[in-house]
Design a protein around this motif. Sequence first.
Motif, PDB file in Angstrom:
ATOM      1  N   ALA A 178       0.832  -1.209   0.000  1.00  0.00           N
ATOM      2  CA  ALA A 178       0.000   0.000   0.000  1.00  0.00           C
ATOM      3  C   ALA A 178       0.864   1.256   0.000  1.00  0.00           C
ATOM      4  N   PHE A 179       1.950   1.247   0.743  1.00  0.00           N
ATOM      5  CA  PHE A 179       2.838   2.399   0.772  1.00  0.00           C
ATOM      6  C   PHE A 179       3.497   2.625  -0.581  1.00  0.00           C
ATOM      7  N   TRP A 180       3.971   1.550  -1.196  1.00  0.00           N
ATOM      8  CA  TRP A 180       4.621   1.697  -2.492  1.00  0.00           C
ATOM      9  C   TRP A 180       3.630   2.173  -3.560  1.00  0.00           C
ATOM     10  N   GLN A 181       2.400   1.740  -3.483  1.00  0.00           N
ATOM     11  CA  GLN A 181       1.396   2.209  -4.417  1.00  0.00           C
ATOM     12  C   GLN A 181       1.108   3.699  -4.218  1.00  0.00           C
ATOM     13  N   GLU A 182       1.032   4.124  -2.948  1.00  0.00           N
ATOM     14  CA  GLU A 182       0.792   5.533  -2.655  1.00  0.00           C
ATOM     15  C   GLU A 182       1.959   6.395  -3.139  1.00  0.00           C
ATOM     16  N   ARG A 183       3.163   5.922  -2.987  1.00  0.00           N
ATOM     17  CA  ARG A 183       4.323   6.675  -3.452  1.00  0.00           C
ATOM     18  C   ARG A 183       4.343   6.799  -4.971  1.00  0.00           C
ATOM     19  N   GLU A 184       3.958   5.717  -5.639  1.00  0.00           N
ATOM     20  CA  GLU A 184       3.888   5.778  -7.101  1.00  0.00           C
ATOM     21  C   GLU A 184       2.842   6.790  -7.568  1.00  0.00           C
ATOM     22  N   GLU A 185       1.692   6.831  -6.905  1.00  0.00           N
ATOM     23  CA  GLU A 185       0.662   7.800  -7.259  1.00  0.00           C
ATOM     24  C   GLU A 185       1.164   9.226  -7.034  1.00  0.00           C
ATOM     25  N   MET A 186       1.962   9.426  -5.985  1.00  0.00           N
ATOM     26  CA  MET A 186       2.518  10.759  -5.743  1.00  0.00           C
ATOM     27  C   MET A 186       3.455  11.170  -6.862  1.00  0.00           C
ATOM     28  N   TYR A 187       4.311  10.269  -7.345  1.00  0.00           N
ATOM     29  CA  TYR A 187       5.219  10.575  -8.443  1.00  0.00           C
ATOM     30  C   TYR A 187       4.453  10.933  -9.712  1.00  0.00           C
ATOM     31  N   LEU A 188       3.440  10.130 -10.022  1.00  0.00           N
ATOM     32  CA  LEU A 188       2.646  10.402 -11.223  1.00  0.00           C
ATOM     33  C   LEU A 188       1.924  11.743 -11.107  1.00  0.00           C
ATOM     34  N   ALA A 189       1.459  12.071  -9.888  1.00  0.00           N
ATOM     35  CA  ALA A 189       0.787  13.359  -9.700  1.00  0.00           C
ATOM     36  C   ALA A 189       1.762  14.521  -9.886  1.00  0.00           C
ATOM     37  N   ILE A 190       2.997  14.366  -9.417  1.00  0.00           N
ATOM     38  CA  ILE A 190       4.001  15.414  -9.627  1.00  0.00           C
ATOM     39  C   ILE A 190       4.250  15.618 -11.116  1.00  0.00           C
ATOM     40  N   ASP A 191       4.353  14.545 -11.849  1.00  0.00           N
ATOM     41  CA  ASP A 191       4.586  14.657 -13.292  1.00  0.00           C
ATOM     42  C   ASP A 191       3.413  15.345 -13.993  1.00  0.00           C
ATOM     43  N   ARG A 192       2.194  15.017 -13.597  1.00  0.00           N
ATOM     44  CA  ARG A 192       1.035  15.673 -14.207  1.00  0.00           C
ATOM     45  C   ARG A 192       1.016  17.163 -13.876  1.00  0.00           C
ATOM     46  N   GLY A 193       1.362  17.499 -12.636  1.00  0.00           N
ATOM     47  CA  GLY A 193       1.397  18.919 -12.273  1.00  0.00           C
ATOM     48  C   GLY A 193       2.428  19.695 -13.054  1.00  0.00           C
ATOM     49  N   VAL A 194       3.610  19.105 -13.271  1.00  0.00           N
ATOM     50  CA  VAL A 194       4.657  19.772 -14.039  1.00  0.00           C
ATOM     51  C   VAL A 194       4.214  19.971 -15.476  1.00  0.00           C
ATOM     52  N   ARG A 195       3.591  18.971 -16.058  1.00  0.00           N
ATOM     53  CA  ARG A 195       3.144  19.076 -17.447  1.00  0.00           C
ATOM     54  C   ARG A 195       2.024  20.108 -17.581  1.00  0.00           C
ATOM     55  N   ARG A 196       1.112  20.163 -16.609  1.00  0.00           N
ATOM     56  CA  ARG A 196       0.035  21.157 -16.659  1.00  0.00           C
ATOM     57  C   ARG A 196       0.586  22.579 -16.606  1.00  0.00           C
ATOM     58  N   SER A 197       1.695  22.745 -15.904  1.00  0.00           N
ATOM     59  CA  SER A 197       2.273  24.078 -15.746  1.00  0.00           C
ATOM     60  C   SER A 197       3.089  24.515 -16.949  1.00  0.00           C
ATOM     61  N   GLY A 198       3.336  23.598 -17.888  1.00  0.00           N
ATOM     62  CA  GLY A 198       4.112  23.956 -19.059  1.00  0.00           C
ATOM     63  C   GLY A 198       5.592  24.025 -18.797  1.00  0.00           C
ATOM     64  N   LEU A 199       6.068  23.384 -17.755  1.00  0.00           N
ATOM     65  CA  LEU A 199       7.489  23.384 -17.432  1.00  0.00           C
ATOM     66  C   LEU A 199       8.159  22.126 -17.953  1.00  0.00           C
ATOM     67  N   ASP A 200       9.473  22.211 -18.059  1.00  0.00           N
ATOM     68  CA  ASP A 200      10.285  21.050 -18.453  1.00  0.00           C
ATOM     69  C   ASP A 200      11.229  20.717 -17.308  1.00  0.00           C
ATOM     70  N   HIS A 201      11.388  19.432 -17.077  1.00  0.00           N
ATOM     71  CA  HIS A 201      12.383  19.008 -16.095  1.00  0.00           C
ATOM     72  C   HIS A 201      13.776  19.306 -16.618  1.00  0.00           C
ATOM     73  N   HIS A 202      14.664  19.605 -15.721  1.00  0.00           N
ATOM     74  CA  HIS A 202      16.056  19.813 -16.119  1.00  0.00           C
ATOM     75  C   HIS A 202      16.621  18.487 -16.623  1.00  0.00           C
ATOM     76  N   SER A 203      17.191  18.493 -17.793  1.00  0.00           N
ATOM     77  CA  SER A 203      17.601  17.233 -18.433  1.00  0.00           C
ATOM     78  C   SER A 203      18.981  16.767 -18.017  1.00  0.00           C
ATOM     79  N   LYS A 204      19.806  17.622 -17.441  1.00  0.00           N
ATOM     80  CA  LYS A 204      21.154  17.234 -17.039  1.00  0.00           C
ATOM     81  C   LYS A 204      21.369  17.581 -15.578  1.00  0.00           C
ATOM     82  N   PRO A 205      21.730  16.603 -14.745  1.00  0.00           N
ATOM     83  CA  PRO A 205      21.859  15.170 -15.057  1.00  0.00           C
ATOM     84  C   PRO A 205      20.511  14.488 -15.105  1.00  0.00           C
ATOM     85  N   ALA A 206      20.460  13.327 -15.746  1.00  0.00           N
ATOM     86  CA  ALA A 206      19.201  12.604 -15.889  1.00  0.00           C
ATOM     87  C   ALA A 206      18.722  12.127 -14.528  1.00  0.00           C
TER      88      ALA A 206
END
Length: 426
Positions: free
Chosen positions: A390-418
């Motif tokens: 259950a904890f690992w599933q909740e953490r995965e949902e948090m990561y996916l939510a962060i990615d959706r928030g970044v994409r909604r904002s029109g930002l790009d992750h810093h590519s270096k370092p990966a």
Amino acid sequence: SEVLPNSNKSSTCTMKPLKFHSTLAGKISPFLHSLLLSRDDLHAIATNVSNMLHVIDLSVLIVLGWMLVPATAAVYSFAQSVNGGGKVVQSERKKGGDDLDGEEDAEEGDGTTKYQRSYVCLLADHLSQMARLALLVYACDCIVVAFETVYKAEQWSSVSKVFAKILYTSWVARRLQSFKSYLVHKALSRAPENCDKLRLVNRLLDGMMATLLFVKILDYLSVETNMALTSIFAVGTTGGLIVSLASQEIAKGIMNGVEMAASDRFYEGDEVHFGDGTKGFIVKMGFLRTKVRLYDESVIDIPNSQLGGQRVINVSRSSRARIVTKLRFKYEDIQKLPEALPIIKEEIANSCPKLITKGKPFRAKITSFERDHVQVSVDCRFDMRPVGDAFWQEREEMYLAIDRGVRRSGLDHHSKPAGCYWLEEK
């Protein structure tokens, strides 16, 4: 005629037999011959044993040993059927529910079950066991009489007394151990969360009872056979020094093992993080060593002397989880972050039902300026233990939510370092 001097000396001289000191030569046959019993010996044994035996004694012991429990069970069942049979069957039917087969089984096994749980059965069973042990002592008396008849040895007279004392003392210790187990199980049923602590107490009591029984048996042997205990345990000064030096680590490990279990820091099955960097699950806790299963499924065996003074984090007992994720963005997007960070928090709150938003920090803030990127920390706390699927599933949902928030904002992750995520769990 002339008589020659010393002419018959050799013929009249007799040779004396020489005495040899051997270990086995010539001693096996006399020993086997001494084991053979003559008719007179057998007759003497039968006479002495028959004079000692009494039919009434044997009859009483046999009745108590094998007939007391069935007789009291029959009387108890008859009394239950006459006085309260209806109530008993009714209570069993309540346990069995509406199933007819369960009711019939309850009616058939009611008398036996009630008797086995009664104090009458407990008393009868103990008397039966004592009678059976008395028959063993009776048999030992007969064997001692046979040996005394054949070998005329007085030292056999104390064997039967020692055997009886050891037998009944061991039986009493076993009864006390059963009563101790009953108390432990009863305490466990009332407080299941103390399972590991009760298991430790059970082991310590077993060790104490075994030690006391051993000392008591040695005491019986010392009193009845005049065998001093000091002659058994006595060692020289050099030997005592060697034993004491060799047993220091063992004693230290045992004390550390008892201290760790009694301190309630962790038990078997807990996920722990030790101060030396060892992380994993406790597989087995012994008095000398502790086995830990690491995250790569390898098992490491650690002496308790090395774990005694270490700091330990018991992850399994944490009621809440904290996840800190660090994001990296470009410097040209720094003015967009004040609008983007609330969107990231909104996505996390909508996707993670266990997220704590009141009473605990829930942040998404700029934390530092690095050489080639801006660092943002997302600090989340969850109302759940930091272990399990259950904890690992909740953490995965948090990561996916962060990615959706970044994409909604029109930002790009810093590519270096990966790899812009960095996780810290507390």
